[in-house]
Design a protein around this motif. Structure first.
Motif, mmCIF file in Angstrom:
data_model
loop_
_atom_site.group_PDB
_atom_site.id
_atom_site.type_symbol
_atom_site.label_atom_id
_atom_site.label_comp_id
_atom_site.label_asym_id
_atom_site.label_seq_id
_atom_site.Cartn_x
_atom_site.Cartn_y
_atom_site.Cartn_z
ATOM 1 N N LEU A 18 0.821 -1.209 0.000
ATOM 2 C CA LEU A 18 0.000 0.000 0.000
ATOM 3 C C LEU A 18 0.857 1.262 0.000
ATOM 4 N N ALA A 19 1.964 1.231 0.710
ATOM 5 C CA ALA A 19 2.914 2.343 0.724
ATOM 6 C C ALA A 19 4.160 1.910 -0.030
ATOM 7 N N SER A 20 4.538 2.664 -1.032
ATOM 8 C CA SER A 20 5.684 2.251 -1.842
ATOM 9 C C SER A 20 6.599 3.438 -2.089
ATOM 10 N N LEU A 21 7.743 3.159 -2.683
ATOM 11 C CA LEU A 21 8.752 4.168 -2.963
ATOM 12 C C LEU A 21 8.851 4.382 -4.468
ATOM 13 N N ARG A 22 9.132 5.613 -4.853
ATOM 14 C CA ARG A 22 9.371 5.918 -6.266
ATOM 15 C C ARG A 22 10.395 7.050 -6.337
ATOM 16 N N PRO A 23 11.226 7.048 -7.373
ATOM 17 C CA PRO A 23 12.184 8.149 -7.527
ATOM 18 C C PRO A 23 11.502 9.355 -8.159
ATOM 19 N N ASP A 24 12.001 10.545 -7.849
ATOM 20 C CA ASP A 24 11.508 11.728 -8.541
ATOM 21 C C ASP A 24 12.595 12.278 -9.455
ATOM 22 N N SER A 25 12.299 13.346 -10.148
ATOM 23 C CA SER A 25 13.228 13.890 -11.148
ATOM 24 C C SER A 25 14.488 14.479 -10.527
ATOM 25 N N ARG A 26 14.450 14.737 -9.217
ATOM 26 C CA ARG A 26 15.610 15.324 -8.540
ATOM 27 C C ARG A 26 16.510 14.285 -7.890
ATOM 28 N N GLY A 27 16.176 13.024 -8.055
ATOM 29 C CA GLY A 27 16.988 11.967 -7.459
ATOM 30 C C GLY A 27 16.568 11.602 -6.050
ATOM 31 N N LEU B 45 8.097 8.440 -0.616
ATOM 32 C CA LEU B 45 7.136 7.504 -0.047
ATOM 33 C C LEU B 45 5.743 7.987 -0.412
ATOM 34 N N HIS B 46 4.944 7.096 -1.002
ATOM 35 C CA HIS B 46 3.604 7.486 -1.425
ATOM 36 C C HIS B 46 2.684 6.279 -1.360
ATOM 37 N N VAL B 47 1.399 6.504 -1.506
ATOM 38 C CA VAL B 47 0.427 5.422 -1.557
ATOM 39 C C VAL B 47 0.351 4.904 -2.991
ATOM 40 N N HIS B 48 0.447 3.588 -3.123
ATOM 41 C CA HIS B 48 0.381 2.958 -4.446
ATOM 42 C C HIS B 48 -1.074 2.955 -4.909
ATOM 43 N N ASP B 49 -1.360 3.695 -5.960
ATOM 44 C CA ASP B 49 -2.749 3.963 -6.354
ATOM 45 C C ASP B 49 -3.558 2.695 -6.614
ATOM 46 N N SER B 50 -3.034 1.780 -7.432
ATOM 47 C CA SER B 50 -3.829 0.612 -7.817
ATOM 48 C C SER B 50 -4.079 -0.317 -6.634
ATOM 49 N N ILE B 51 -3.102 -0.437 -5.743
ATOM 50 C CA ILE B 51 -3.292 -1.286 -4.565
ATOM 51 C C ILE B 51 -4.252 -0.624 -3.586
ATOM 52 N N TYR B 52 -4.164 0.692 -3.462
ATOM 53 C CA TYR B 52 -5.061 1.431 -2.578
ATOM 54 C C TYR B 52 -6.505 1.329 -3.049
ATOM 55 N N GLN B 53 -6.720 1.318 -4.352
ATOM 56 C CA GLN B 53 -8.076 1.153 -4.882
ATOM 57 C C GLN B 53 -8.661 -0.202 -4.481
ATOM 58 N N GLN B 54 -7.827 -1.238 -4.481
ATOM 59 C CA GLN B 54 -8.282 -2.549 -4.031
ATOM 60 C C GLN B 54 -8.636 -2.510 -2.539
ATOM 61 N N TRP B 55 -7.793 -1.838 -1.765
ATOM 62 C CA TRP B 55 -7.998 -1.726 -0.323
ATOM 63 C C TRP B 55 -9.341 -1.078 0.005
ATOM 64 N N GLN B 56 -9.707 -0.077 -0.751
ATOM 65 C CA GLN B 56 -10.902 0.709 -0.444
ATOM 66 C C GLN B 56 -12.199 -0.082 -0.599
ATOM 67 N N VAL B 57 -12.189 -1.168 -1.353
ATOM 68 C CA VAL B 57 -13.417 -1.952 -1.532
ATOM 69 C C VAL B 57 -13.393 -3.241 -0.713
ATOM 70 N N MET B 58 -12.387 -3.405 0.127
ATOM 71 C CA MET B 58 -12.299 -4.599 0.967
ATOM 72 C C MET B 58 -13.074 -4.392 2.263
#
Length: 391
Positions: free
Chosen positions: A91-100, A104-117
């Motif tokens: 649900l919480a994942s890491l991603r790089p940004d343009s500045r290196g 830490l952010h919420v993974h959108d597709s996994i969070y959508q699954q969470w919301q209907v559980m």
């Protein structure tokens, strides 16, 4: 079979207590806060800054009360527990940004699954994620045990003479210090254990598994032991098939979080740094052996390939992995048998190439992005800074 008859009966009749409902609400508070406040994390520990953690702490059902003059994010046991649950569930994942930076952010597709559980589906999904994939290294911490997970690591080693027998821990302070406050806080939030805190949350007393925790965790423990005795134990992210066993017992547990499969690329662009001022950028075929990658890195920095070395990295869930020189270890994961794609590279992934054990040169590799461009040779596409003399 993971669950014996009595355990299956306990799981079938289990209902969420008010305490466990509060736990799930705290998880939602954490996720909602992270949706609104994605945050850069520290380079070495992947932890958010304390200025991000403090407002979140005040929103939780039982905020940690700290008297430290300069608390760190790691001082907030409840936040660290929620962070570990978020990271191990995806649900919480890491991603790089343009500045290196790493965000830490919420993974959108996994969070959508969470919301209907349903709540019961959420509860068992979080427990499965923590038990199978709750590596402390994923939140920048370590525990001294068989592996970096709580149940299959620390609790397997130290629970035998008290907690597994239904008694209170003889030295609860040792558990707090060495197993990590975040792991014990997960136990308590999920209704698996009880304990009391004193001394401004730095002392722990009366640590004991609840009846539900004793039944459930003993069954999971048996699953790990059975896998070790059968020779199938590999410290994998899906060591015991916990959710499939639960869904076979409970008709109200149908939805679980489906983690996205990594998208393979034909080649990868790697940034390789030696110190702060010397960097090389390489384009490498996904099919390239790590033995060839090591040779290319050393050549790009003007080093001779005349010492032992290894590659070390963390999986997306924080498990330590090492791929050795064949003179160190000739098992399947040695560099002469392992190709780059077998590391499941993803943007922002960090790999350390350690060369010459007498000096320990550490080349920091970051996967910049994947590419559909094919390359037969490893190409150096950018050079910055003068490399140091190797000797």
């Amino acid at each position: 079979m993971l669950f014996e008859a009595k355990t299956a009966e306990a799981i079938a009749s289990f209902t969420l207590s008010d305490h466990q409902q509060v736990f799930l609400r705290d998880v939602d508070v954490f996720l909602d806060y992270l949706v609104k406040n994605p945050v850069p994390v520290s380079k070495n520990k992947n932890q958010p800054p304390v200025k991000w953690a403090e407002p979140l702490n005040r929103l939780l059902s039982s905020p940690d009360v700290l008297t430290l003059k300069r608390p760190l994010t790691a001082s907030y046991a409840r936040i660290m527990g929620l962070l570990l649950l978020g990271r191990s569930s995806g649900l919480a994942s890491l991603r790089p940004d343009s500045r290196g930076n790493t965000i830490l952010h919420v993974h959108d597709s996994i969070y959508q699954q969470w919301q209907v559980m349903t709540d019961i589906e959420r509860y068992f999904t979080l427990l499965e994620a923590w038990i199978n994939r709750g590596y402390a290294t994923n939140v920048g911490e370590r525990i001294s045990a068989i592996d970096n997970r709580f149940l299959s690591g620390f609790m397997m080693m130290f629970g035998g003479n008290d907690l597994w027998l239904g008694r209170a821990a003889r030295d609860p302070g040792m558990w707090w210090r060495r197993a990590g406050p975040f792991n014990l806080t997960i136990l308590k939030m999920a209704g698996l254990a009880e304990f009391q805190l004193g001394g401004s949350h730095r002392e722990i007393h009366d640590l004991k598994l609840t009846p539900w925790g004793w039944v459930f965790l003993n069954a999971c423990r048996k699953g790990f032991i059975d896998s070790m005795e059968s020779g199938e134990y590999e410290d994998s992210d899906e060591q015991i098939n916990l959710l499939s066993a639960i869904t076979a017992i409970r008709s109200d547990v149908n939805s679980t979080l489906e983690l996205p499969k990594p998208v393979p690329s034909t080649s990868y662009v790697l940034s390789v740094a030696l110190g702060n001022k010397c960097k090389r950028t390489l384009q490498v075929s996904a099919e390239q052996l790590l033995e060839d990658l090591a040779e290319a890195i050393l050549d790009a920095f003007g080093f001779g390939n005349d010492h032992l070395y290894h590659f070390q990295y963390l999986t997306p869930f924080g498990a330590d992995r090492t791929v050795d020189h064949p003179a160190v270890n000739s098992r399947e994961s040695c560099v002469t048998k392992t190709r780059l794609h077998q590391l499941h590279p993803f943007p922002g992934m960090k790999i350390t190439f350690v060369f010459d054990y007498g000096v320990n040169w550490e080349f920091e590799i970051v996967v910049m992005h994947g590419s559909e461009d094919s390359t037969s040779d490893i190409q150096v596409i950018e050079r910055k800074g003068k490399a140091p003399e190797p000797y």
